[in-house]
Design a protein around this motif. Structure first.
Motif, mmCIF file in Angstrom:
data_model
loop_
_atom_site.group_PDB
_atom_site.id
_atom_site.type_symbol
_atom_site.label_atom_id
_atom_site.label_comp_id
_atom_site.label_asym_id
_atom_site.label_seq_id
_atom_site.Cartn_x
_atom_site.Cartn_y
_atom_site.Cartn_z
ATOM 1 N N UNK A 1 0.843 -1.206 0.000
ATOM 2 C CA UNK A 1 0.000 0.000 0.000
ATOM 3 C C UNK A 1 0.871 1.247 0.000
ATOM 4 N N UNK B 1 -2.360 4.505 -0.840
ATOM 5 C CA UNK B 1 -2.265 3.836 -2.142
ATOM 6 C C UNK B 1 -2.790 4.711 -3.280
ATOM 7 N N UNK C 1 -9.485 -5.072 -2.270
ATOM 8 C CA UNK C 1 -8.258 -4.390 -1.854
ATOM 9 C C UNK C 1 -8.360 -3.521 -0.594
ATOM 10 N N UNK C 2 -9.565 -3.350 -0.032
ATOM 11 C CA UNK C 2 -9.694 -2.436 1.104
ATOM 12 C C UNK C 2 -8.844 -2.930 2.279
ATOM 13 N N UNK C 3 -7.921 -2.072 2.741
ATOM 14 C CA UNK C 3 -6.937 -2.514 3.731
ATOM 15 C C UNK C 3 -7.531 -2.763 5.115
ATOM 16 N N UNK C 4 -8.699 -2.229 5.381
ATOM 17 C CA UNK C 4 -9.330 -2.454 6.692
ATOM 18 C C UNK C 4 -9.566 -3.952 6.928
ATOM 19 N N UNK D 1 -6.302 -10.328 -1.237
ATOM 20 C CA UNK D 1 -6.902 -9.258 -2.057
ATOM 21 C C UNK D 1 -7.840 -9.856 -3.097
ATOM 22 N N UNK E 1 -7.729 -7.623 -9.106
ATOM 23 C CA UNK E 1 -7.825 -6.808 -7.899
ATOM 24 C C UNK E 1 -6.903 -5.597 -7.932
ATOM 25 N N UNK E 2 -6.009 -5.540 -8.916
ATOM 26 C CA UNK E 2 -5.222 -4.312 -9.064
ATOM 27 C C UNK E 2 -5.115 -3.989 -10.544
ATOM 28 N N UNK F 1 -5.377 2.713 2.628
ATOM 29 C CA UNK F 1 -6.203 2.936 1.439
ATOM 30 C C UNK F 1 -5.846 4.276 0.800
#
Lengths: 260, 339
Positions: free
Chosen positions: B88, B226, B281-284, B276, B337-338, B223
């Motif tokens: 991230x 990134x 992808x949400x880092x939470x 992911x 996812x990316x 988030x």
């Protein structure tokens, strides 16, 4: 400094090494205005926006945001007064639209805070206001340029501010999306929101602005009513091209003229 | 609603980890049946009826299997969370925990320790110290090249620092006694959990768990990081502070991993990708779930290294051998996812 101004800039100077970018900028933005910042490539428009958001630091001069010098303000404080809407872009991780919009709420949460139902309600209300609620669960990376720009606008609304700074908002958008975005800005300005937007299109500045500020060579060369500021002389001196102006209903339109 | 779903996913992963932990405790060259284990737990925790075999179980479970299992869990979680945090921070899904040279620095420190001393605590202390020194060199080089704190310069600093400490490691290997010290260094670098002892593991578990908890607390800011520095600042976060904290926490977790078990690769790269791909992808959610999946992955890999072959394979070799094909399989789907 004007009494009602939300942003006031006083004698601002900025240079990258010895390359002077801004040379004595003075201007202010009043609550409820839509200000278009016009000027050729490299005139310092984007630099001015970065300075207002404290993304870079001025060599001298002052920037006041809601009567507070931003030198003494944290990014969190700045984000609680003004929202920045960059040009639409790709992000490396494919967040959903809702996740992107919710990022506007992060600075409102405490260090250990998690988004609450109220935060999600605010995000959904922002998407409804911009007309993109149906996109909430779509992947941001798979949207069109116009939709991405609307998502960034909705994200700005979750910051619960009434002032928005947009850096070339129509850049890269097709004609339809350009007009739809300008219509959205016009509608929101009627509701009392304040906008500062940079643009490369004099026509767009004529369509959606209460005031136009023209920059060239790091200085403000003109500042006033759009119809007064944008004229054939200004187009010729700033952009080096010729243009005709025609009246269409209550609006004025700028039409470029080929020399050959 | 979203929070409940996330808690459900994390709860499920935690349940899987607990089941695999119990199976790993029971399974081995001396298998323990479940009823004996329950009786043993009853005796240990609630003062139940004692059995003659419990002295043997004390040795097998408390002295041999439990430290190793706990260490696998801690290291798997630490490396996966460090990798996800760095991915991230550097806005790059191909980054691994070694990006700032921490693994190269810690490896050099451990090798130097083996060269100059036979005391194990000196080896561990030097591994820890040089992990931080390497990251310090990366940050220093990155800020010397330009005043900018851009992530590109930091990555460049990491490449330089990593190369420097890899070269210094070669120097140590070159001058080391080829019959005793050199093999020790080489085996150490292959990664192993066999040195785990319960008191040592409990001791490092505190800073490792604190690092993981710190990175979980920072996850909502990842988030924004990134999106790039400028956008993150405009959205109201203190980018320099978040980045500083993330580097310190990830370096602490990664260098302690090397201190306890040598070089274990691929965990920090592939686990965030797999997670992911599964939950977005949400880092939470990505950061805490990476911790659990990283722990499950390394625990499974260690169980395979213990049980599948007649000779134990170093865990670092196994994570690479398992990790590479998994990475190839997930790469196609992970790309969704990316961008």
């Amino acid at each position: 400094m004007e009494l009602n101004s939300i942003i006031a800039i006083k004698d601002l100077h900025f240079a990258y090494s010895k390359n002077k970018i801004l040379d004595g900028i003075n201007f202010h933005i009043n609550r409820g205005e839509v200000v278009s910042l016009l000027g050729p490539n490299g005139c310092g428009k984007s630099t001015l926006i970065k300075l207002m958001l404290k993304l870079i630091h001025a060599n001298s001069g002052e920037i006041w945001l809601n009567k507070k010098n931003i030198k003494k303000a944290t990014h969190k404080e700045i984000a609680s007064h003004v929202a920045y809407i960059p040009q639409y872009h790709n992000v490396p991780f494919n967040y959903s639209v809702l996740e992107m919009v919710m990022m506007g709420r992060v600075s409102k949460l405490g260090f250990f805070g998690m988004p609450s139902k109220k935060d999600y309600d605010i995000a959904h209300e922002a998407m409804r206001k911009i007309g993109i609620e149906s996109l909430a669960n779509k992947a941001f990376g798979q949207l069109s340029g116009g939709q991405k720009q609307m998502v960034l606008l909705a994200r700005a609304f979750t910051q619960e501010v009434d002032t928005f700074i947009m850096d070339e908002p129509v850049s890269g958008l097709d004609y339809g999306n350009q007009i739809r975005l300008l219509e959205t800005i016009s509608t929101l300005s009627d509701q009392g929101y304040t906008f500062l937007k940079t643009t490369h299109y004099p026509d767009h500045a004529l369509m959606v602005s209460s005031r136009v500020v023209v920059m060239n060579g790091g200085k403000i060369i003109s500042n006033g009513n759009p119809k007064d500021v944008i004229n054939p002389d200004m187009i010729s001196s700033v952009y080096g091209v010729e243009a005709d102006f025609i009246e269409h209903g209550e609006h004025t339109r700028c039409i470029p003229v080929f020399k050959t | 609603m979203k929070n409940f779903k996330a808690l459900g996913i994390i709860g499920s992963a935690l349940a899987v980890l607990i089941i695999i932990t119990i199976v790993s405790l029971l399974w081995g060259q001396y298998p323990i049946d479940f009823s004996t284990f329950i009786g043993y737990l009853d005796f240990k925790l609630f003062g139940g009826v004692e059995n003659d075999t419990y002295t043997l179980l004390d040795n097998i479970i408390l002295q041999i299997r439990l430290p190793r299992i706990l260490l696998a869990i801690l290291i798997g979680a630490s490396l996966a969370v460090s990798g996800a945090s760095f991915q991230a921070m550097f806005v790059n899904p191909l980054v691994s925990p070694g990006i700032l040279g921490v693994l190269a620095g810690a490896s050099f420190g451990a090798a130097l320790g083996m060269l100059i001393s036979e005391q194990w605590y000196i080896v561990q202390a030097l591994a820890f110290i040089f992990g931080f020194v390497a990251v310090g060199v990366a940050v220093l080089v990155g800020s010397m090249v330009t005043n900018s704190r851009s992530t590109i310069m930091l990555v460049l600093g990491g490449v330089i620092s990593g190369s420097l400490f890899t070269a210094l490691l070669s120097v140590v290997k070159y001058v080391a006694d080829p019959y005793s010290t050199l093999p020790a260094i080489v085996y150490w670098l292959m990664g192993s959990l066999t040195m785990a002892d319960l008191s040592g593991v409990l001791y490092v578990s505190i800073p490792m768990l604190l690092s993981i908890a710190g990175m979980i607390a920072l996850s909502k800011y990842f988030d924004l990081l990134s999106l790039g520095d400028e956008e993150a600042k405009a959205l109201g976060i203190n980018v320099s502070l978040v980045r500083f904290c993330a580097i310190i926490l990830a370096t602490l977790a990664s260098s302690l991993s090397v201190v306890m078990a040598g070089m274990i690769g691929w965990v920090g790269l592939i686990i965030p990708h797999i997670v992911r791909m599964a939950v977005g992808p949400s880092h939470k959610l990505l950061i805490p779930l990476s911790a659990l999946v990283g722990a499950i992955f390394l625990l499974l890999a260690d169980s395979i290294s213990r049980l599948a072959f007649s000779v134990e394979i170093p865990i670092g070799i196994l994570t690479s051998l398992i990790g590479i094909p998994i990475f190839i399989i997930v790469l196609k789907n992970a790309r969704a996812a990316w961008n």
